[in-house]
Write a protein that holds these residues in place. Structure first.
Motif, PDB file in Angstrom:
ATOM      1  N   ARG A  41       0.798  -1.222   0.000  1.00 60.20           N
ATOM      2  CA  ARG A  41       0.000   0.000   0.000  1.00 60.20           C
ATOM      3  C   ARG A  41       0.835   1.279   0.000  1.00 60.20           C
ATOM      4  O   ARG A  41       0.456   2.272  -0.633  1.00 60.20           O
ATOM      5  CB  ARG A  41      -0.952  -0.008   1.202  1.00 60.20           C
ATOM      6  CG  ARG A  41      -2.147  -0.912   0.973  1.00 60.20           C
ATOM      7  CD  ARG A  41      -3.052  -0.944   2.176  1.00 60.20           C
ATOM      8  NE  ARG A  41      -2.440  -1.652   3.286  1.00 60.20           N
ATOM      9  CZ  ARG A  41      -2.932  -1.674   4.518  1.00 60.20           C
ATOM     10  NH1 ARG A  41      -4.037  -1.008   4.798  1.00 60.20           N
ATOM     11  NH2 ARG A  41      -2.335  -2.354   5.475  1.00 60.20           N
ATOM     12  N   PHE A  42       1.963   1.272   0.670  1.00 60.59           N
ATOM     13  CA  PHE A  42       2.759   2.492   0.718  1.00 60.59           C
ATOM     14  C   PHE A  42       3.902   2.484  -0.304  1.00 60.59           C
ATOM     15  O   PHE A  42       4.851   3.249  -0.210  1.00 60.59           O
ATOM     16  CB  PHE A  42       3.276   2.730   2.145  1.00 60.59           C
ATOM     17  CG  PHE A  42       2.154   2.966   3.109  1.00 60.59           C
ATOM     18  CD1 PHE A  42       1.396   4.128   3.037  1.00 60.59           C
ATOM     19  CD2 PHE A  42       1.808   2.012   4.040  1.00 60.59           C
ATOM     20  CE1 PHE A  42       0.335   4.344   3.892  1.00 60.59           C
ATOM     21  CE2 PHE A  42       0.747   2.222   4.909  1.00 60.59           C
ATOM     22  CZ  PHE A  42       0.004   3.385   4.833  1.00 60.59           C
ATOM     23  N   GLU A  43       3.774   1.598  -1.282  1.00 55.64           N
ATOM     24  CA  GLU A  43       4.587   1.649  -2.495  1.00 55.64           C
ATOM     25  C   GLU A  43       3.730   2.065  -3.689  1.00 55.64           C
ATOM     26  O   GLU A  43       4.243   2.333  -4.764  1.00 55.64           O
ATOM     27  CB  GLU A  43       5.184   0.271  -2.791  1.00 55.64           C
ATOM     28  CG  GLU A  43       6.094  -0.270  -1.719  1.00 55.64           C
ATOM     29  CD  GLU A  43       6.471  -1.725  -1.946  1.00 55.64           C
ATOM     30  OE1 GLU A  43       7.465  -2.165  -1.355  1.00 55.64           O
ATOM     31  OE2 GLU A  43       5.771  -2.403  -2.723  1.00 55.64           O
ATOM     32  N   LEU A  44       2.425   2.115  -3.468  1.00 57.66           N
ATOM     33  CA  LEU A  44       1.482   2.252  -4.577  1.00 57.66           C
ATOM     34  C   LEU A  44       1.369   3.676  -5.115  1.00 57.66           C
ATOM     35  O   LEU A  44       1.192   3.878  -6.321  1.00 57.66           O
ATOM     36  CB  LEU A  44       0.104   1.759  -4.128  1.00 57.66           C
ATOM     37  CG  LEU A  44      -0.992   1.700  -5.186  1.00 57.66           C
ATOM     38  CD1 LEU A  44      -0.589   0.799  -6.347  1.00 57.66           C
ATOM     39  CD2 LEU A  44      -2.300   1.212  -4.560  1.00 57.66           C
ATOM     40  N   GLN A  45       1.465   4.676  -4.241  1.00 58.01           N
ATOM     41  CA  GLN A  45       1.250   6.047  -4.699  1.00 58.01           C
ATOM     42  C   GLN A  45       2.233   6.440  -5.797  1.00 58.01           C
ATOM     43  O   GLN A  45       1.848   7.048  -6.807  1.00 58.01           O
ATOM     44  CB  GLN A  45       1.369   7.025  -3.524  1.00 58.01           C
ATOM     45  CG  GLN A  45       1.089   8.474  -3.885  1.00 58.01           C
ATOM     46  CD  GLN A  45      -0.368   8.703  -4.236  1.00 58.01           C
ATOM     47  OE1 GLN A  45      -1.233   8.573  -3.392  1.00 58.01           O
ATOM     48  NE2 GLN A  45      -0.646   9.061  -5.478  1.00 58.01           N
ATOM     49  N   TRP A  46       3.489   6.102  -5.623  1.00 55.24           N
ATOM     50  CA  TRP A  46       4.500   6.448  -6.619  1.00 55.24           C
ATOM     51  C   TRP A  46       4.189   5.784  -7.961  1.00 55.24           C
ATOM     52  O   TRP A  46       4.251   6.419  -9.013  1.00 55.24           O
ATOM     53  CB  TRP A  46       5.880   6.027  -6.123  1.00 55.24           C
ATOM     54  CG  TRP A  46       6.971   6.169  -7.137  1.00 55.24           C
ATOM     55  CD1 TRP A  46       7.629   5.166  -7.787  1.00 55.24           C
ATOM     56  CD2 TRP A  46       7.540   7.385  -7.647  1.00 55.24           C
ATOM     57  NE1 TRP A  46       8.566   5.677  -8.651  1.00 55.24           N
ATOM     58  CE2 TRP A  46       8.538   7.038  -8.585  1.00 55.24           C
ATOM     59  CE3 TRP A  46       7.309   8.730  -7.392  1.00 55.24           C
ATOM     60  CZ2 TRP A  46       9.290   7.984  -9.269  1.00 55.24           C
ATOM     61  CZ3 TRP A  46       8.062   9.682  -8.069  1.00 55.24           C
ATOM     62  CH2 TRP A  46       9.027   9.307  -8.991  1.00 55.24           C
TER      63      TRP A  46
END
Length: 387
Positions: free
Chosen positions: A63-68
């Protein structure tokens, strides 16, 4: 849901080819009825691409690799917007070639290019992690372990009656629609008012298109920097509000443009478009972060983008010719819709934060006693929502 049953490389490339053919058809039609039919087909086929890509990308990253990753995808549309006007302008100079008007050549050539890219995409686009050919078995196992560590037991791989109830009774999906609706309106609106404002500076239509490029490049850079920050800080809500505040200042400038220099109005574009790009990309990621399981993510992506894109219908009807060049209705409605997005983001933020606290206190553990404990999606008590 079709994408869950069909290989993404096949489905996404197929709809690209089909809307490319329909685009070529726009350049060949002989009647208004034919044009309307082609437009309907383009909308029908194209509607599956954006949510499908979002869904596919979200199944490969924590989930916290997804924004990029999603912002890289989103930025491609910004850069395409930066240069598509120039391309169309150049193609329009083919007026008379082969007996076709210039506008027909725009559709024919861009449609053929879409067909060609769609065919190549069959070999470029990856399939689901479970079946992707570029992964070895050890790599596949490592990817599955990483994703499991991120969402735990929150899976939804069966679309049965209980799963359908969980999906369509989830309030988060319904709040995601106005989140996206409110912000996508400005994305469409900018394409209407940017060239108008720049032409006021005394430039020709071609020169005005060139001067939209810096605005969209700045928006791309801002969105990418923002993506790194929101993933690093593991937080979404404040970045959504930041983008809305920046864009709102730009709209306020344009709503009070009487007596302002043309340069100040041009500067307002550097607030509206980059500010909107911050929120636009984060909304897409935050909604996917709030869902777990194959089917839950597929439905949420389709509903968010599908219904939310009706903001484009609003955008095309609020910039009235009788009000140009000030467009008080267009700017006012767009500003108001930004804060429809803001209100919806606030509801989602406090709602999921409250739900996380309930799960921390064990108030959702009773769900583990059901027969569908392996198919709860983000209703699983171990899942924690992104704020």
């Amino acid at each position: 849901m079709i994408l869950k049953k069909v290989a993404p490389s096949t489905w996404l490339s197929l709809i690209m080819v089909l809307w490319g053919i329909a685009t070529v058809g726009q350049g060949l039609i002989k009647s208004v009825e034919g044009l309307v039919a082609m437009r309907v087909l383009i909308g029908f086929f194209e509607a599956g691409l954006f949510p499908g890509c979002i869904y596919l990308i979200s199944m490969y990253y924590k989930r916290f690799e997804l924004q990029w990753r999603l912002t890289l995808f989103f930025s491609a549309s910004l850069l395409a917007g930066a240069f598509s006007g120039l391309l169309a302008y150049a193609l329009a100079h083919m007026d008379g070639v082969g007996g076709y008007r210039g506008w027909r050549w725009i559709f024919i050539i861009e449609g053929l290019a879409t067909v060609a890219i769609g065919l190549v995409a069959k070999f470029w686009v990856v399939d689901w992690p479970e079946t992707a050919k570029f992964l070895s078995e050890p790599e596949r196992a490592m990817l599955a372990a990483r994703l499991h560590a991120d969402v735990g037991e929150a899976a939804m791989n069966r679309l049965d009656k209980p799963a359908l109830k969980r999906i369509f009774r989830d309030w988060k999906i319904y709040i995601a629609v106005p989140m996206y609706f409110g912000v996508v309106n400005t994305g469409y609106s900018a394409s209407f008012f940017m060239p108008t404002i720049i032409r006021e500076l005394g430039y020709t239509a071609e020169a005005a298109q060139v001067r939209t490029i810096p605005v969209l490049i700045v928006a791309t850079c801002v969105a990418l920097v923002n993506a790194l920050a929101t993933d690093r800080l593991r937080h979404r809500y404040s970045f959504c509000i930041l983008g809305l505040l920046v864009a709102s200042v730009g709209y306020i400038v344009l709503l009070n443009q009487h007596g302002l220099s043309k340069g100040v109005k041009y500067f307002a574009l550097f607030l509206i478009v980059p500010g909107n790009s911050i929120t636009h990309s984060v909304v897409l990621t935050w909604v996917q972060n709030s869902m777990a399981g194959h089917y839950k993510r597929s439905v949420s992506a389709a509903m968010t983008v599908g219904f939310g894109n009706m903001g484009g219908i609003v955008a095309s009807n609020i910039f009235l010719d009788s009000e140009r060049p000030r467009y008080p209705t267009g700017y006012g409605v767009s500003l108001g819709l930004l804060w429809v997005c803001g209100a919806s983001c606030t509801i989602l933020f406090f709602g999921v934060r409250r739900e996380n606290k309930k799960r921390d206190r064990g108030e959702r553990d009773w769900r583990l006693e059901g027969d569908d404990v392996d198919n709860l999606g983000d209703d699983h008590p171990s899942f924690r929502f992104t704020t």
